[in-house]
Design a protein around this motif. Structure first.
Motif, PDB file in Angstrom:
ATOM      1  N   TYR A 180       7.042   6.708 -15.383  1.00  0.00           N
ATOM      2  CA  TYR A 180       6.262   7.883 -15.764  1.00  0.00           C
ATOM      3  C   TYR A 180       5.172   8.275 -14.764  1.00  0.00           C
ATOM      4  N   ALA A 181       4.903   7.438 -13.769  1.00  0.00           N
ATOM      5  CA  ALA A 181       3.952   7.823 -12.721  1.00  0.00           C
ATOM      6  C   ALA A 181       4.730   8.200 -11.469  1.00  0.00           C
ATOM      7  N   ASN A 182       4.232   9.169 -10.746  1.00  0.00           N
ATOM      8  CA  ASN A 182       4.928   9.702  -9.583  1.00  0.00           C
ATOM      9  C   ASN A 182       4.468   8.988  -8.312  1.00  0.00           C
ATOM     10  N   PHE A 183       5.217   7.982  -7.903  1.00  0.00           N
ATOM     11  CA  PHE A 183       4.925   7.262  -6.659  1.00  0.00           C
ATOM     12  C   PHE A 183       6.197   6.605  -6.165  1.00  0.00           C
ATOM     13  N   SER A 184       6.151   6.122  -4.944  1.00  0.00           N
ATOM     14  CA  SER A 184       7.316   5.489  -4.336  1.00  0.00           C
ATOM     15  C   SER A 184       7.006   4.041  -3.999  1.00  0.00           C
ATOM     16  N   SER A 185       7.914   3.149  -4.388  1.00  0.00           N
ATOM     17  CA  SER A 185       7.751   1.727  -4.088  1.00  0.00           C
ATOM     18  C   SER A 185       9.104   1.149  -3.687  1.00  0.00           C
ATOM     19  N   PRO A 186       9.605   1.532  -2.506  1.00  0.00           N
ATOM     20  CA  PRO A 186      10.977   1.172  -2.109  1.00  0.00           C
ATOM     21  C   PRO A 186      11.208  -0.316  -1.927  1.00  0.00           C
ATOM     22  N   LEU A 187      10.144  -1.091  -1.703  1.00  0.00           N
ATOM     23  CA  LEU A 187      10.310  -2.520  -1.451  1.00  0.00           C
ATOM     24  C   LEU A 187       9.796  -3.381  -2.599  1.00  0.00           C
ATOM     25  N   GLY A 188       9.506  -2.747  -3.734  1.00  0.00           N
ATOM     26  CA  GLY A 188       9.239  -3.501  -4.952  1.00  0.00           C
ATOM     27  C   GLY A 188       7.790  -3.700  -5.319  1.00  0.00           C
ATOM     28  N   ALA A 189       6.912  -3.953  -4.352  1.00  0.00           N
ATOM     29  CA  ALA A 189       5.516  -4.261  -4.673  1.00  0.00           C
ATOM     30  C   ALA A 189       4.793  -3.011  -5.185  1.00  0.00           C
ATOM     31  N   THR A 190       3.972  -3.202  -6.217  1.00  0.00           N
ATOM     32  CA  THR A 190       3.199  -2.105  -6.797  1.00  0.00           C
ATOM     33  C   THR A 190       1.714  -2.422  -6.653  1.00  0.00           C
ATOM     34  N   SER A 191       0.995  -1.561  -5.957  1.00  0.00           N
ATOM     35  CA  SER A 191      -0.430  -1.781  -5.722  1.00  0.00           C
ATOM     36  C   SER A 191      -1.199  -1.821  -7.037  1.00  0.00           C
ATOM     37  N   LEU A 192      -2.260  -2.613  -7.051  1.00  0.00           N
ATOM     38  CA  LEU A 192      -3.101  -2.712  -8.234  1.00  0.00           C
ATOM     39  C   LEU A 192      -3.685  -1.360  -8.615  1.00  0.00           C
ATOM     40  N   ILE A 193      -4.031  -0.532  -7.628  1.00  0.00           N
ATOM     41  CA  ILE A 193      -4.613   0.778  -7.914  1.00  0.00           C
ATOM     42  C   ILE A 193      -3.635   1.638  -8.707  1.00  0.00           C
ATOM     43  N   VAL A 194      -2.348   1.474  -8.440  1.00  0.00           N
ATOM     44  CA  VAL A 194      -1.318   2.211  -9.183  1.00  0.00           C
ATOM     45  C   VAL A 194      -1.229   1.703 -10.617  1.00  0.00           C
ATOM     46  N   SER A 195      -1.193   0.392 -10.773  1.00  0.00           N
ATOM     47  CA  SER A 195      -1.098  -0.194 -12.113  1.00  0.00           C
ATOM     48  C   SER A 195      -2.305   0.177 -12.968  1.00  0.00           C
ATOM     49  N   LEU A 196      -3.492   0.152 -12.370  1.00  0.00           N
ATOM     50  CA  LEU A 196      -4.708   0.442 -13.132  1.00  0.00           C
ATOM     51  C   LEU A 196      -4.792   1.911 -13.525  1.00  0.00           C
ATOM     52  N   LEU A 197      -4.746   2.796 -12.541  1.00  0.00           N
ATOM     53  CA  LEU A 197      -4.922   4.216 -12.828  1.00  0.00           C
ATOM     54  C   LEU A 197      -3.753   4.781 -13.632  1.00  0.00           C
ATOM     55  N   GLY A 198      -2.556   4.303 -13.366  1.00  0.00           N
ATOM     56  CA  GLY A 198      -1.398   4.795 -14.098  1.00  0.00           C
ATOM     57  C   GLY A 198      -1.410   4.387 -15.560  1.00  0.00           C
ATOM     58  N   ASN A 247      -0.583  12.159  -7.731  1.00  0.00           N
ATOM     59  CA  ASN A 247      -1.158  12.040  -9.070  1.00  0.00           C
ATOM     60  C   ASN A 247      -2.646  12.362  -9.043  1.00  0.00           C
ATOM     61  N   ASP A 248      -3.179  12.655 -10.211  1.00  0.00           N
ATOM     62  CA  ASP A 248      -4.606  12.947 -10.341  1.00  0.00           C
ATOM     63  C   ASP A 248      -5.384  11.633 -10.409  1.00  0.00           C
ATOM     64  N   TRP A 266       0.807  -1.212   0.000  1.00  0.00           N
ATOM     65  CA  TRP A 266       0.000   0.000   0.000  1.00  0.00           C
ATOM     66  C   TRP A 266       0.845   1.268   0.000  1.00  0.00           C
ATOM     67  N   TRP A 267       2.126   1.142   0.312  1.00  0.00           N
ATOM     68  CA  TRP A 267       3.042   2.282   0.265  1.00  0.00           C
ATOM     69  C   TRP A 267       3.006   2.920  -1.125  1.00  0.00           C
ATOM     70  N   SER A 268       3.015   2.085  -2.146  1.00  0.00           N
ATOM     71  CA  SER A 268       2.966   2.615  -3.509  1.00  0.00           C
ATOM     72  C   SER A 268       1.628   3.307  -3.773  1.00  0.00           C
ATOM     73  N   ALA A 269       0.532   2.752  -3.217  1.00  0.00           N
ATOM     74  CA  ALA A 269      -0.785   3.344  -3.424  1.00  0.00           C
ATOM     75  C   ALA A 269      -0.897   4.701  -2.744  1.00  0.00           C
ATOM     76  N   GLN A 270      -0.414   4.810  -1.503  1.00  0.00           N
ATOM     77  CA  GLN A 270      -0.567   6.065  -0.774  1.00  0.00           C
ATOM     78  C   GLN A 270       0.269   7.177  -1.400  1.00  0.00           C
ATOM     79  N   THR A 271       1.447   6.854  -1.906  1.00  0.00           N
ATOM     80  CA  THR A 271       2.249   7.887  -2.556  1.00  0.00           C
ATOM     81  C   THR A 271       1.681   8.249  -3.926  1.00  0.00           C
ATOM     82  N   TYR A 272       1.038   7.276  -4.579  1.00  0.00           N
ATOM     83  CA  TYR A 272       0.416   7.574  -5.878  1.00  0.00           C
ATOM     84  C   TYR A 272      -0.768   8.517  -5.702  1.00  0.00           C
ATOM     85  N   ILE A 273      -1.637   8.254  -4.739  1.00  0.00           N
ATOM     86  CA  ILE A 273      -2.817   9.099  -4.568  1.00  0.00           C
ATOM     87  C   ILE A 273      -2.446  10.487  -4.049  1.00  0.00           C
ATOM     88  N   LEU A 274      -1.260  10.626  -3.458  1.00  0.00           N
ATOM     89  CA  LEU A 274      -0.793  11.933  -3.019  1.00  0.00           C
ATOM     90  C   LEU A 274      -0.246  12.765  -4.173  1.00  0.00           C
TER      91      LEU A 274
END
Length: 352
Positions: free
Chosen positions: A246-264, A208-209, A198-206
């Motif tokens: 090309y999407a602005n988010f942080s994923s320091p431990l590798g996992a990418t949330s589905l919400i990031v993959s979909l919206l991005g 990105n649109d 969820w780290w990737s999701a929270q940084t993405y929603i902060l």
């Protein structure tokens, strides 16, 4: 911390979007369960000897692959060789498919023993390298097959076995990151995985649109390059565009949330369409699995992938799993075994 930058309005937007995704997924599932599409699947004519011979070749290929690699086995994350892990994961998924398929058609345990040995070898190797997610896929697929299609009755001993497997899963998670084995660290590993995803999701929603109508599908489109074997397209990774490019988010431990993959990749509109199609596809596959052993196994593996990998891996991994490792390659291998069965049944000498 990124978490403290979140506020109520951002959470409301986020919950609104994931609620929409859930609604569209359920709508696709409902439509798929009501619609009956006729499809004729070919029957594979497979012999026991051909299966055994193929299994020996398959096992030999895996052993050769392991010994010619420079991977440091049973080292956890200390030597994270992504190229080796990717190939080993492919062998494991294919081994899962073939083993369950041959069990389903009742070809006999002796005939499939080399394939089963290959699968177990891959499971041990992946566990030793800390890739627990593929161990879960292996366990879930066989549990689902046994419970749903073999009418396995859940008893205390099976619950205890599942609990033991889960405990082993947590212990491996603790050991692979070099922590002391105690209750506190076991709980940390239990809850860390979803939080880190969820780290990737929270940084993405902060950053990105969330309500962007159109995304950038470059990551999704180039993910299909991953289908091409490395010995044919050695530098394919250079052409696969990761969403983090090309999407602005942080994923320091590798996992990418589905919400990031979909919206991005798709934006909000196409994300709803995509998740609708996923629900429709899974329901249709469930119906087709009633009449086809091949699609039954494919459905089992898809369901095994959904609880974990679907929510944490990017499309470059998901698409390869869903279309290449679980569908195209098993189809090709079964056709090869069919051809080998014909050769062994009708030797060339007997045709003269």
């Amino acid at each position: 911390m990124d978490f403290y930058r979140l506020n109520c309005n951002i959470f409301l937007d986020y919950y609104f979007i994931i609620s929409l995704l859930l609604v569209f997924f359920l709508a696709g599932s409902l439509l798929g369960s009501r619609l009956r599409i006729k499809i004729n699947m070919p029957n594979f004519k497979i012999g026991k000897i051909a299966t055994f011979v193929f299994g020996l070749v398959f096992f030999s290929a895996i052993v050769f692959f392991i010994f010619q690699s420079d991977a440091d086995f049973f080292s956890g994350y200390e030597s994270y060789n992504t190229d080796f892990l990717g190939k080993a994961a492919t062998f494991l998924v294919i081994g899962c498919f073939l083993t369950i398929y041959f069990l389903e058609i009742g070809i006999g345990i002796i005939s499939i023993f080399p394939i089963l040995a290959s699968l177990l070898l891959c499971v041990v190797i992946m566990l030793g390298l800390g890739a627990r997610i593929y161990f879960l896929l292996f366990v879930i697929s066989f549990l689902m097959y046994s419970i749903k299609y073999r009418n396995l009755k859940i008893s205390i001993k099976y619950i205890a076995l599942i609990a033991l497997i889960f405990l082993i899963f947590l212990i491996i998670g603790v050991l692979r990151v070099g922590l002391d084995l105690n209750f506190e660290n076991l709980m940390y590993i239990l809850f860390a995985e979803p939080m880190f995803t969820w780290w990737s999701a929270q940084t993405y929603i902060l950053n990105n649109d969330l309500f962007s109508l159109i995304g950038d599908p470059a990551g999704y489109v180039t993910s299909f390059y991953n289908f091409i074997p490395s010995f044919i397209f050695e530098n394919k990774s250079n052409y696969i565009i990761n969403i983090s490019d090309y999407a602005n988010f942080s994923s320091p431990l590798g996992a990418t949330s589905l919400i990031v993959s979909l919206l991005g990749n798709f934006g909000i509109v196409l994300s709803m369409i995509y998740i609708f199609v996923v629900g429709f596809f899974c329901s249709q596959l469930s119906i087709f699995s009633e009449k086809s052993s091949f699609l039954k196994v494919y459905y089992i593996l898809i369901c095994s992938l959904l609880p974990f990998q679907f929510f944490r891996d990017g499309f470059e991994i998901l698409n390869k799993q869903i279309y290449w490792n679980m569908l195209i390659v098993p189809s090709i291998l079964l056709l090869i075994i069919c051809g080998l069965s014909l050769i062994l049944k009708y030797p060339i000498a007997s045709r003269k």
